[in-house]
Design an enzyme around this catalytic site. Structure first.
Site, mmCIF file in Angstrom:
data_model
loop_
_atom_site.group_PDB
_atom_site.id
_atom_site.type_symbol
_atom_site.label_atom_id
_atom_site.label_comp_id
_atom_site.label_asym_id
_atom_site.label_seq_id
_atom_site.Cartn_x
_atom_site.Cartn_y
_atom_site.Cartn_z
ATOM 1 N N SER B 327 23.790 4.437 -7.718
ATOM 2 C CA SER B 327 24.353 5.773 -7.527
ATOM 3 C C SER B 327 23.901 6.787 -8.585
ATOM 4 O O SER B 327 24.170 7.977 -8.444
ATOM 5 C CB SER B 327 25.880 5.698 -7.548
ATOM 6 O OG SER B 327 26.316 4.850 -6.516
ATOM 7 N N ASP B 352 36.227 9.453 6.812
ATOM 8 C CA ASP B 352 37.494 8.792 7.003
ATOM 9 C C ASP B 352 37.387 7.274 7.022
ATOM 10 O O ASP B 352 38.078 6.598 6.269
ATOM 11 C CB ASP B 352 38.160 9.297 8.308
ATOM 12 C CG ASP B 352 38.789 10.663 8.066
ATOM 13 O OD1 ASP B 352 39.131 10.932 6.891
ATOM 14 O OD2 ASP B 352 38.887 11.450 9.016
ATOM 15 N N ASP B 367 30.765 2.610 2.485
ATOM 16 C CA ASP B 367 31.015 3.257 1.205
ATOM 17 C C ASP B 367 31.522 2.212 0.231
ATOM 18 O O ASP B 367 31.935 1.129 0.617
ATOM 19 C CB ASP B 367 32.052 4.373 1.385
ATOM 20 C CG ASP B 367 31.736 5.551 0.485
ATOM 21 O OD1 ASP B 367 31.269 5.304 -0.654
ATOM 22 O OD2 ASP B 367 31.918 6.701 0.915
ATOM 23 N N HIS B 378 36.663 8.634 1.699
ATOM 24 C CA HIS B 378 37.031 9.647 0.706
ATOM 25 C C HIS B 378 37.605 10.904 1.316
ATOM 26 O O HIS B 378 37.781 11.891 0.624
ATOM 27 C CB HIS B 378 35.798 10.029 -0.118
ATOM 28 C CG HIS B 378 35.262 8.888 -0.925
ATOM 29 N ND1 HIS B 378 35.883 8.394 -2.029
ATOM 30 C CD2 HIS B 378 34.155 8.121 -0.755
ATOM 31 C CE1 HIS B 378 35.182 7.388 -2.536
ATOM 32 N NE2 HIS B 378 34.116 7.199 -1.752
ATOM 33 N N CYS B 391 30.467 9.394 -3.476
ATOM 34 C CA CYS B 391 30.663 9.057 -2.066
ATOM 35 C C CYS B 391 29.341 8.665 -1.424
ATOM 36 O O CYS B 391 28.414 9.448 -1.335
ATOM 37 C CB CYS B 391 31.269 10.268 -1.350
ATOM 38 S SG CYS B 391 31.303 10.066 0.429
#
Lengths: 379, 633
Positions: B327, B352, B367, B378, B391
């Site tokens: 990330s 969602d 995720d 998120h 995210c």
């Protein structure tokens, strides 16, 4: 043994008129003394250079020369008849001492050569034999018919080989060969038939291969090194390579007195003793070496003249042998240092640093002077 | 037997004697002439040869090895020094019995078969007698004492001193500095034997290798007259050696220590740069090793231990380690999206379920907070939140919209996939995948699924910690690129340094930089906003912080996780756990330091790597001499 009538015979052919000079009076020979002084002075100069211009070793050597010189004068005062008479006793004593050395001698560098009575005496009996052998043989032939008869030659050879073998056992091959050579010189001068000489030389040449097998390892190495020093350049070949380098780099006129690099930088081994002529050759060149050789030849020449003028067999043979032996030392030393003979421990007469040898040499010249100056008949 | 008549013929005797003696004298003259001829041959005909031999005997050309240049850190602390070491030598001519002496030495200091073997080899290569030959290098004080005490019984054995490289900080600086090693036979084939005469060592790694020519100096020589024992009698001519040039590096020993301590005993690496210059402030790779061991030759067993260790201490993780960026790549993907207009600061997705799916494909891209029961995700996520909450779905979506070509093109601007390091010879280039790359290496076309993973720094993408730290520095500089370098001053940088300089990342409006800075600041500082709204690293490092720091965590997968399974650390062997990343720069308003931290198999980046980063930044911004210098101003 009274042969006085023989001695009254005039000496053959050399009847030049002689005047009794100053030297004669003191039983001295001026030409020999002058030449000895010149050679010794020349030698001390080279020694001074070889030790790195220190005074102490030169003074030390000078004292030895002085003592030897004194011995020479004493020896010159003694009549040849005395030498003639004591020769057999000296010979017997010498043999006893040589045998004693083998049992109670002091070992130096693996050879048992020295007799040592601490504080009193410290000498090599083999050194004594260098004079005693010629003296013994000369006295032996003095009484006998010359040219020598076969059995006289035989007994002479026995007299030569006993001490030669004893010295070879020490082991000191160099000295034993030189002493043997001096004995053979007496035979030669006594008029031994050339037949013997040539057959001996021939036999020697034929025995040479056999000699190889009886030689000790280090002796073989020395011979091999003579033929090819490069086979062990840092070990056994080092001495001869460096001494040839010293001589060769000297050139015609040398690098200059005290300027020799081979000797002063310690590349040259034994530069004060056996290899001192390399120092001379390096610093004073071919000219310097030739000068020394000329002085030697003059000295030897004078010895030859005295030998010829000697009035009896004993004197002739003794003086002739001492003179020629002296030259043999010179030749063997310079031959070894310049790489034409194997390395044997023979010092350069009168020049190499060292005490015993110089005493013997001067004693020899004392005897020569004695023979020359104690004459029954003055023509 | 009747005796022959004993009457002597005196005239005859005299005549024979005269003949013999004159013949003898003539022969003797011949012998003398022979001696003169021999002397003539040696002294005149062969004079040139022997004169040369004599000069070669006495004149030696000795090389005077130069003193290797010293290396300092940015604060003037000496980090590569030269120290005398002691070696045991033996002069054969002065030894009475070589075997006995070697046996005695073996008793005192221990000599292996190999050591005796190589000593004898050196002995056989001697040039002249009285030349001493080394038996053992690098004696310990105890060995010196033992030999010295027994010196009386060991004629010809001596202890000699030489200057060799010494690294006072030992393993702390090993990977940052590199090291010199003893020149081996292989090296000797290619080295300039003149330049290295009298020098035993050669820079083989790192800075020591790169600046070898400058550090080495210029060899001097002297022509000396020596005696047969090799003692110098006088110097005839000499050219003094020129010492090597001293170097000052950007590295800060204090920061290096802080970074090393922050990593503790974990395997990992830290690279910290000064964004203004690209100067490397700290370069830590753990575990490390003591470079001093290699200077005079390490024994085989110790070397085997280092080489065969599973922790690979000899491996420079900071330069040679190639890892998924995870990330930590997200801010760069975000910038790419903004620069190309693919996304906007306002664009929002609805994350969602916590997964992403390509059209016409059943595969789920999850995720990090995805749960089997569907409570992950998120919620509404814009770019800022996508960064501070990290995210994945936002970036899956963005990556697919960008496509691999634009991703490749724009990430390359930050140096990904390129080796831009100047003076770090071990640095690698990582891997920035592209269509061409995939076709060339795997013979396969690029699939959209490949792009999805690149969005979160996974898949085929590989970076080195140095590369990532450099990209972060470019980010901190708002697009002004820097070339990472060790050298601060002392010598000229080579020409190739300029060639490695990338073009600045231009045409990015200031507000986009601000947005990324702000988002990365929130990773650290955004806290107490309720569940789901805190920065990922806030809980670990965000409190009681005296400066504004921009950061981004990341985790690099080591083992692929099968579809439909949750990630369970407990189940994975320690070596298969994820690598924890954290990149950061600070202070946000005027970045002074940019860094990348990787803890191998550490697990989550925020939990494990970010505290390491915080400690390093705390030291640099609050404690270090940099801070002191600032106060002085």
């Amino acid at each position: 043994m009274s042969q006085d009538f023989v001695r009254r015979m005039p000496s053959a052919g050399f009847g030049q008129t002689r005047t009794v000079g100053l030297g004669e009076k003191f039983h001295l020979d001026i030409p020999i003394i002058l030449l000895l002084v010149m050679i010794c002075a020349y030698g001390l100069l080279i020694l001074y250079s070889a030790v790195g211009q220190q005074t102490a070793p030169v003074v030390n050597q000078l004292i030895k020369i002085g003592v030897a010189f004194g011995l020479m004068i004493v020896m010159a005062q003694i009549s040849p008849i005395f030498y003639l008479r004591i020769a057999p006793w000296l010979f017997v004593m010498g043999i006893v001492l040589l045998i004693a050395v083998l049992f109670v001698g002091t070992t130096v560098n693996g050879s048992q050569r020295w007799l040592r009575i601490p504080g009193v005496l410290n000498f090599q009996p083999s050194e004594l034999m260098k004079l005693v052998i010629p003296m013994m043989l000369a006295s032996y032939f003095h009484d006998r018919h010359l040219p020598p008869l076969r059995r006289h030659v035989f007994w002479a050879c026995v007299m030569i080989f006993i001490p030669v073998l004893l010295i070879a056992r020490q082991p000191d091959l160099g000295t034993s060969l030189l002493i043997g050579a001096s004995g053979l010189l007496v035979l030669l001068l006594a008029g031994i038939s050339w037949r013997y000489v040539f057959s001996a030389v021939l036999a020697g040449l034929m025995a040479a291969p056999a000699l190889w097998y009886v030689m000790l390892d280090y002796q073989r190495t020395r011979v091999m090194i003579l033929l090819d020093p490069e086979r062990d350049p840092l070990g056994a070949g080092w001495n001869i390579i460096q001494s040839k380098t010293a001589i060769g780099s000297g050139g015609l006129f040398g690098k200059g007195l005290f300027q020799g690099t081979q000797s002063h930088l310690d590349f040259l081994p034994e530069s004060q003793t056996d290899f001192i002529v390399a120092v001379l050759a390096e610093e004073l060149g071919l000219v310097g070496v030739t000068l020394l050789l000329i002085l030697y030849i003059l000295l030897v020449g004078r010895g030859v003249v005295i030998a010829i003028q000697a009035q009896d067999t004993f004197g002739r043979l003794l003086v002739g042998t001492i003179t020629f032996t002296f030259f043999v030392y010179v030749f063997v030393n310079i031959g070894m240092v310049s790489g034409i003979l194997p390395v044997v421990g023979v010092p350069l007469p009168l020049v190499s640093h060292g005490g015993t040898a110089i005493l013997t040499l001067f004693a020899g010249f004392g005897i020569i002077m004695s023979v020359h100056t104690h004459r029954r008949i003055t023509l | 037997m009747a005796e022959p008549l004993a009457l002597k013929d005196h005239t005859g005797e005299s005549r024979i004697f005269f003949d013999r003696v004159t013949l003898g004298f003539g022969f003797l003259i011949l012998l003398t002439l022979f001696l003169v001829a021999r002397m003539f041959y040696l002294q005149v005909l062969q004079h040139d040869l022997f004169a040369t031999l004599s000069d070669r005997n006495r004149i030696q050309v000795q090389s005077l090895p130069p003193i290797r240049g010293l290396i300092y850190d940015r604060n003037g602390e000496l980090i590569a020094d030269n120290m005398p070491t002691f070696q045991l030598t033996l002069t054969k001519e002065r030894v009475e019995n070589l075997d006995a002496t070697l046996a005695k030495l073996d008793e005192l200091v221990g000599l292996s078969e190999e050591e005796i073997e190589s000593f004898k080899k050196r002995m056989s290569r001697r040039q002249r007698p009285f030349e001493s030959v080394p038996v053992l290098y690098r004696l310990t004080p105890e060995e010196i004492a033992r030999v010295s005490v027994n010196n009386y019984a060991l004629p010809g054995v001596e202890i000699e001193a030489r200057l060799v490289r010494h690294y006072p900080n030992g393993e702390l600086m090993a990977h940052a500095l590199g090291s010199v090693r003893r020149i081996n036979e292989e090296d000797a084939k290619t080295l300039d034997s003149v330049a290295y005469s009298g020098t035993d060592h050669l820079g083989k790694l790192g800075v020591e290798k790169f600046y070898e020519k400058k550090l080495l100096g210029t060899v001097g020589y002297q022509q000396v007259e020596t005696d047969a024992r090799g003692r110098v009698m006088k110097v005839l001519d000499s050219v003094p050696p020129r010492p090597g040039q001293d170097l000052t590096l950007h590295v800060d020993v204090g920061l290096q220590k802080a970074a090393s301590e922050a990593l503790g005993d974990r395997r990992g690496t830290v690279v910290a740069l000064d964004p203004a210059t690209g100067g490397i402030l700290a370069l830590v790779s753990k575990p490390s090793y003591d470079p001093n061991l290699f200077v005079t030759g390490i024994d085989y067993q110790s070397y085997a231990e280092l080489r065969d260790s599973g922790d690979v201490p000899l491996f420079n993780r900071a330069l040679q380690g190639q890892y998924e960026p995870g990330s930590t790549l997200k801010p760069f993907i975000a910038l790419t999206g903004l620069m190309t207009g693919t996304t906007t600061p306002e664009f929002t997705i609805h994350d969602d379920p916590g997964w992403f799916k390509l059209p016409n494909n059943s595969r789920l891209y999850r995720d990090w907070n995805w749960k089997k029961d569907g409570r992950g995700g998120h919620g509404d996520v814009n770019l800022q939140k996508a960064i501070y909450r990290s995210c994945n779905v936002y970036f899956f979506d963005l990556a697919v919209k960008l496509g691999i070509d634009r991703i490749h093109e724009n990430l390359a601007l930050f140096g990904f996939g390129l080796n831009t390091a100047i003076d770090l010879p071990e640095a690698r280039s990582g891997l920035l995948p592209s269509r061409d790359w995939k076709r060339a290496t795997r013979g396969l076309p690029w699939y959209p699924g490949d792009t999805v993973n690149i969005g979160i720094g996974q898949g085929d993408m590989l970076v080195t910690p140095l590369q990532l730290a450099t990209a972060v520095a470019t980010l901190a500089n708002r697009g002004k690129t820097v070339v990472p370098r060790m050298l601060k001053s002392g010598v000229e940088l080579p020409e190739q340094a300029k060639a490695k300089q990338l073009d600045d990342v231009e045409q990015v409006p200031e507000q986009f930089w601000d947005l990324i800075f702000e988002s990365m600041g929130m990773v650290v500082h955004r806290g107490n906003m309720g569940f789901g709204e805190n920065g990922t690293a806030w809980a670990y490092i965000g409190r009681n912080i005296a400066y504004q720091m921009a950061g981004k965590s990341g985790t690099a997968q080591v083992v692929g996780i099968p579809q439909g399974e949750e990630y369970d650390e407990e189940e994975l062997a320690e070596r298969h756990r994820k690598h924890a990343w954290f990149v950061a720069f600070a202070p946000i308003e005027d970045p002074k330091i940019a860094l990348a931290v990787l803890v191998e198999n550490g697990g989550g980046g925020s939990a494990v790597a970010s505290p390491v980063a915080r400690k390093i930044l705390d030291y640099y911004l609050l404690e270090s001499r940099y801070k002191v210098a600032q106060l002085d101003d």
